[in-house]
Design a protein around this motif. Sequence first.
Motif, PDB file in Angstrom:
ATOM      1  N   THR A   2       0.831  -1.200   0.000  1.00  0.00           N
ATOM      2  CA  THR A   2       0.000   0.000   0.000  1.00  0.00           C
ATOM      3  C   THR A   2       0.867   1.251   0.000  1.00  0.00           C
ATOM      4  N   LEU A   3       0.293   2.335  -0.501  1.00  0.00           N
ATOM      5  CA  LEU A   3       0.982   3.615  -0.440  1.00  0.00           C
ATOM      6  C   LEU A   3       1.168   4.056   1.007  1.00  0.00           C
ATOM      7  N   ALA A   4       0.206   3.745   1.858  1.00  0.00           N
ATOM      8  CA  ALA A   4       0.313   4.133   3.262  1.00  0.00           C
ATOM      9  C   ALA A   4       1.503   3.451   3.934  1.00  0.00           C
ATOM     10  N   ALA A   5       1.698   2.171   3.633  1.00  0.00           N
ATOM     11  CA  ALA A   5       2.845   1.462   4.209  1.00  0.00           C
ATOM     12  C   ALA A   5       4.150   2.049   3.688  1.00  0.00           C
ATOM     13  N   GLY A   6       4.178   2.377   2.403  1.00  0.00           N
ATOM     14  CA  GLY A   6       5.366   3.007   1.848  1.00  0.00           C
ATOM     15  C   GLY A   6       5.642   4.348   2.497  1.00  0.00           C
ATOM     16  N   ALA A   7       4.578   5.106   2.768  1.00  0.00           N
ATOM     17  CA  ALA A   7       4.734   6.399   3.418  1.00  0.00           C
ATOM     18  C   ALA A   7       5.277   6.247   4.833  1.00  0.00           C
ATOM     19  N   ALA A   8       4.947   5.128   5.462  1.00  0.00           N
ATOM     20  CA  ALA A   8       5.415   4.871   6.825  1.00  0.00           C
ATOM     21  C   ALA A   8       6.843   4.337   6.870  1.00  0.00           C
ATOM     22  N   GLY A   9       7.438   4.111   5.695  1.00  0.00           N
ATOM     23  CA  GLY A   9       8.819   3.645   5.643  1.00  0.00           C
ATOM     24  C   GLY A   9       8.976   2.139   5.633  1.00  0.00           C
ATOM     25  N   THR A  10       7.881   1.413   5.485  1.00  0.00           N
ATOM     26  CA  THR A  10       7.918  -0.043   5.558  1.00  0.00           C
ATOM     27  C   THR A  10       8.834  -0.661   4.514  1.00  0.00           C
ATOM     28  N   TYR A  11       8.933  -0.039   3.355  1.00  0.00           N
ATOM     29  CA  TYR A  11       9.670  -0.641   2.242  1.00  0.00           C
ATOM     30  C   TYR A  11      11.031   0.002   1.992  1.00  0.00           C
ATOM     31  N   ASN A  12      11.458   0.875   2.862  1.00  0.00           N
ATOM     32  CA  ASN A  12      12.713   1.602   2.613  1.00  0.00           C
ATOM     33  C   ASN A  12      13.889   0.679   2.351  1.00  0.00           C
ATOM     34  N   ALA A  13      13.966  -0.411   3.086  1.00  0.00           N
ATOM     35  CA  ALA A  13      15.112  -1.312   2.954  1.00  0.00           C
ATOM     36  C   ALA A  13      15.192  -1.918   1.564  1.00  0.00           C
ATOM     37  N   TYR A  14      14.046  -2.139   0.938  1.00  0.00           N
ATOM     38  CA  TYR A  14      14.049  -2.694  -0.417  1.00  0.00           C
ATOM     39  C   TYR A  14      14.717  -1.734  -1.392  1.00  0.00           C
ATOM     40  N   PHE A  15      14.459  -0.447  -1.202  1.00  0.00           N
ATOM     41  CA  PHE A  15      15.020   0.538  -2.126  1.00  0.00           C
ATOM     42  C   PHE A  15      16.491   0.805  -1.841  1.00  0.00           C
ATOM     43  N   TYR A  60       5.810   8.552   0.439  1.00  0.00           N
ATOM     44  CA  TYR A  60       6.430   7.330  -0.076  1.00  0.00           C
ATOM     45  C   TYR A  60       7.526   7.692  -1.075  1.00  0.00           C
ATOM     46  N   TRP A  61       7.224   8.614  -1.993  1.00  0.00           N
ATOM     47  CA  TRP A  61       8.214   9.070  -2.977  1.00  0.00           C
ATOM     48  C   TRP A  61       9.456   9.618  -2.269  1.00  0.00           C
ATOM     49  N   ARG A  62       9.247  10.478  -1.299  1.00  0.00           N
ATOM     50  CA  ARG A  62      10.388  11.074  -0.590  1.00  0.00           C
ATOM     51  C   ARG A  62      11.215   9.996   0.119  1.00  0.00           C
ATOM     52  N   ASN A  63      10.541   9.005   0.696  1.00  0.00           N
ATOM     53  CA  ASN A  63      11.255   7.916   1.358  1.00  0.00           C
ATOM     54  C   ASN A  63      12.141   7.156   0.377  1.00  0.00           C
ATOM     55  N   ILE A  64      11.598   6.873  -0.816  1.00  0.00           N
ATOM     56  CA  ILE A  64      12.365   6.130  -1.821  1.00  0.00           C
ATOM     57  C   ILE A  64      13.585   6.923  -2.267  1.00  0.00           C
ATOM     58  N   VAL A  65      13.374   8.190  -2.587  1.00  0.00           N
ATOM     59  CA  VAL A  65      14.475   9.031  -3.066  1.00  0.00           C
ATOM     60  C   VAL A  65      15.553   9.146  -1.992  1.00  0.00           C
ATOM     61  N   THR A  66      15.144   9.359  -0.769  1.00  0.00           N
ATOM     62  CA  THR A  66      16.113   9.493   0.320  1.00  0.00           C
ATOM     63  C   THR A  66      16.913   8.211   0.493  1.00  0.00           C
ATOM     64  N   ALA A  67      16.223   7.061   0.453  1.00  0.00           N
ATOM     65  CA  ALA A  67      16.910   5.780   0.630  1.00  0.00           C
ATOM     66  C   ALA A  67      17.891   5.512  -0.499  1.00  0.00           C
ATOM     67  N   MET A  68      17.494   5.777  -1.730  1.00  0.00           N
ATOM     68  CA  MET A  68      18.341   5.457  -2.867  1.00  0.00           C
ATOM     69  C   MET A  68      19.491   6.445  -3.019  1.00  0.00           C
ATOM     70  N   ARG A  69      19.245   7.713  -2.748  1.00  0.00           N
ATOM     71  CA  ARG A  69      20.319   8.700  -2.867  1.00  0.00           C
ATOM     72  C   ARG A  69      21.355   8.565  -1.745  1.00  0.00           C
ATOM     73  N   ALA A  70      20.976   7.911  -0.642  1.00  0.00           N
ATOM     74  CA  ALA A  70      21.965   7.642   0.402  1.00  0.00           C
ATOM     75  C   ALA A  70      23.036   6.683  -0.106  1.00  0.00           C
ATOM     76  N   VAL A  71      22.679   5.883  -1.121  1.00  0.00           N
ATOM     77  CA  VAL A  71      23.616   4.933  -1.730  1.00  0.00           C
ATOM     78  C   VAL A  71      24.231   5.523  -2.999  1.00  0.00           C
ATOM     79  N   ILE A  72      23.396   6.171  -3.828  1.00  0.00           N
ATOM     80  CA  ILE A  72      23.855   6.788  -5.078  1.00  0.00           C
ATOM     81  C   ILE A  72      23.537   8.280  -5.017  1.00  0.00           C
ATOM     82  N   PRO A  73      24.433   9.096  -4.505  1.00  0.00           N
ATOM     83  CA  PRO A  73      24.167  10.540  -4.407  1.00  0.00           C
ATOM     84  C   PRO A  73      23.829  11.143  -5.772  1.00  0.00           C
ATOM     85  N   GLY A  74      22.810  11.993  -5.774  1.00  0.00           N
ATOM     86  CA  GLY A  74      22.448  12.688  -6.995  1.00  0.00           C
ATOM     87  C   GLY A  74      21.641  11.867  -7.984  1.00  0.00           C
TER      88      GLY A  74
END
Length: 222
Positions: A2-15, A60-74
């Motif tokens: 769900t988008l709600a779970a993504g917004a809560a950070g549930t899937y951050n580790a996957y990204f 959810y979008w912000r969580n994904i971007v933050t998680a992925m850019r922590a590994v690949i800046p920019g």
Amino acid sequence: YTLAAGAAGTYNAYFTTLASNLSAAGWNSKNCMIRLGWEFNGNWGYWSAPAGQEANFVMYWRNIVTAMRAVIPGLKFVWSPNIGNNWGSSALENYYPGSAYVSYVGLDVYDTLSGDNSTTWNSYLTMNYGLNWLARFSATTGKPACIPEFGLGPPAGSKGGGDDPDFIARIAAWVSANSPAGYVSIWDPTEGAGITTWAVPSGTSAPNSNDEFVNLFHDGSQ
């Protein structure tokens, strides 16, 4: 999911894992862009975001971007609803996660309207959340406009202009005029459920459109 779970950070580790795998394979901020939740204003994707889901989609979008850019800046990200916004989402601006989290803004555009070329093209420009809106939104956000998907009307047998080189030419002209720092990409599957009515580079079902596409885009000048 769900988008709600993504917004809560549930899937951050996957990204985080996804970004790590991309990095290990040689992808980086210079040769890769991620198009999250494309056509989120449609009702055909798992990530569809009808009215009421705006805040969840954004977080959810912000969580994904933050998680992925922590590994690949920019790392670059593309925000791209479908043209028209006719499927139950609220104002598209409500789903924009903020320019710190977006690299390009775009719309997917297909030649699905019947009628003469001038009339149909004017509809693509002036419809609610059409190309004129995209140009304005690009200027407002400071992000380059793009057309991540365009093509003749899929699937085979749908309404539209058929073999319509005029549509191809107008897309190219619009991108040149409105998105010199953006990009355009054709969507043209040649098999499966999403098969389209033409096939680049063979051009067997829409040879005139194929010729126009090759003429305008073959050297990367557009």
